[in-house]
Design a protein around this motif. Structure first.
Motif, PDB file in Angstrom:
ATOM      1  N   ASN A 195       0.823  -1.229  -0.009  1.00 14.46           N
ATOM      2  CA  ASN A 195       0.053  -0.001   0.002  1.00 14.46           C
ATOM      3  C   ASN A 195       0.842   1.112   0.036  1.00 14.46           C
ATOM      4  O   ASN A 195       0.197   2.334  -0.398  1.00 14.46           O
ATOM      5  N   ASN A 220      -5.269   3.638   0.600  1.00 13.27           N
ATOM      6  CA  ASN A 220      -6.067   3.028   1.574  1.00 13.27           C
ATOM      7  C   ASN A 220      -7.360   2.823   0.966  1.00 13.27           C
ATOM      8  O   ASN A 220      -8.161   3.644   0.629  1.00 13.27           O
ATOM      9  N   LYS A 221      -7.953   1.438   0.865  1.00 12.59           N
ATOM     10  CA  LYS A 221      -8.793   1.006   0.129  1.00 12.59           C
ATOM     11  C   LYS A 221     -10.023   1.412   0.976  1.00 12.59           C
ATOM     12  O   LYS A 221     -11.206   1.781   0.339  1.00 12.59           O
ATOM     13  N   SER A 222      -9.856   1.109   2.325  1.00 11.78           N
ATOM     14  CA  SER A 222     -11.429   1.617   3.103  1.00 11.78           C
ATOM     15  C   SER A 222     -11.656   2.981   2.991  1.00 11.78           C
ATOM     16  O   SER A 222     -12.897   3.258   2.898  1.00 11.78           O
ATOM     17  N   GLN A 223     -10.586   3.837   3.139  1.00  9.81           N
ATOM     18  CA  GLN A 223     -10.923   5.366   2.817  1.00  9.81           C
ATOM     19  C   GLN A 223     -11.093   5.801   1.503  1.00  9.81           C
ATOM     20  O   GLN A 223     -11.154   7.089   1.208  1.00  9.81           O
ATOM     21  N   THR A 224     -10.680   5.026   0.335  1.00  7.83           N
ATOM     22  CA  THR A 224     -10.728   5.368  -0.865  1.00  7.83           C
ATOM     23  C   THR A 224      -9.757   6.340  -1.094  1.00  7.83           C
ATOM     24  O   THR A 224     -10.339   7.700  -1.702  1.00  7.83           O
TER      25      THR A 224
END
Lengths: 115, 114
Positions: free
Chosen positions: A55, A68-72
């Motif tokens: 990441n 950060n995938k969860s926060q796009t």
């Protein structure tokens, strides 16, 4: 539809301090993310990209970005800013639904590093 | 290696006139892009070529804009007739084949329509 947002028009930081330029994205599926920098009267220059894997992505001139995938989000960072880093920074995304490599750019963030 | 070349660097025209921009990509790059960058905005893709074929021209105003890439190398972008809202920087970029490779940009042509 794919989109990119850069919430800050301008970021001001003192030389030697850490800097962050923010970027959030909206795509269907997993994204390919890019950062470009534009100096006055010059074309855009590639800094770094996230394709897959770690990441934390390291790029040119000491810059790095964290996916950060969860926060796009895909914020651009540098531990210690230089006056010469002052420029216009663009975040861009290619959605996996695009098979043409079409880049969607954010509106840009001006970074001002003061001595 | 030589970068992407564009000419002219600056152009001032009256509305309803025509104008043409030229781009020479990095040698060996199969993909060529033309972007429009309006002041205060990010670049917007106008047209993308793969060799000499058009891949994407969905945002090209085809009633006034045209582009070609003869022989899969140099490209020209034309505006005829120009409108005031066409005032922008026109950027050419190229990349090696593959949709996720970084694009290399030229210095751009700044167009002012009076």
């Amino acid at each position: 539809a794919q989109s990119v947002a850069q919430p800050e028009d301008q970021v001001n930081v003192a030389e030697g301090n850490p800097l962050t330029v923010k970027c959030t994205y909206s795509v269907s599926g997993n994204p390919y993310l890019f950062w470009y920098v534009q100096y006055p009267n010059r074309g855009l220059q590639f800094l770094l990209k996230y394709i897959t894997g770690d990441n934390l992505v390291k790029g040119s001139y000491g810059f790095e970005a964290e996916f950060n995938k969860s926060q796009t989000s895909f914020h651009l960072k540098k531990p210690s800013a230089l006056v010469s880093d002052s420029a216009l920074y663009f975040c861009a995304v290619i959605g996996l639904s695009s098979n043409t490599g079409k880049l969607i750019f954010g509106q840009g963030t001006t970074l001002q590093v003061k001595p | 290696e030589a970068g992407v070349a564009q000419s002219p660097r600056y152009k001032i025209i009256e509305k309803r006139q025509s104008v043409a921009f030229w781009c020479n990509p990095i040698s060996g790059h199969a993909t060529l892009y033309w972007y429009q960058q309006i002041l205060g905005q990010g670049p917007k893709l106008l047209i993308q070529f793969q060799n000499n074929g058009v891949v994407d021209d969905s945002q090209l105003p085809k009633d006034r804009f045209s582009a070609e890439r003869l022989k899969g190398v140099d490209s020209t972008l034309k505006i005829q007739p120009a409108k005031l809202e066409d005032s922008a920087v026109y950027l050419c970029a190229s990349s090696s084949a593959g949709p996720y490779n970084e694009q290399f940009f030229g210095p751009g042509t700044r167009l002012t329509v009076l």
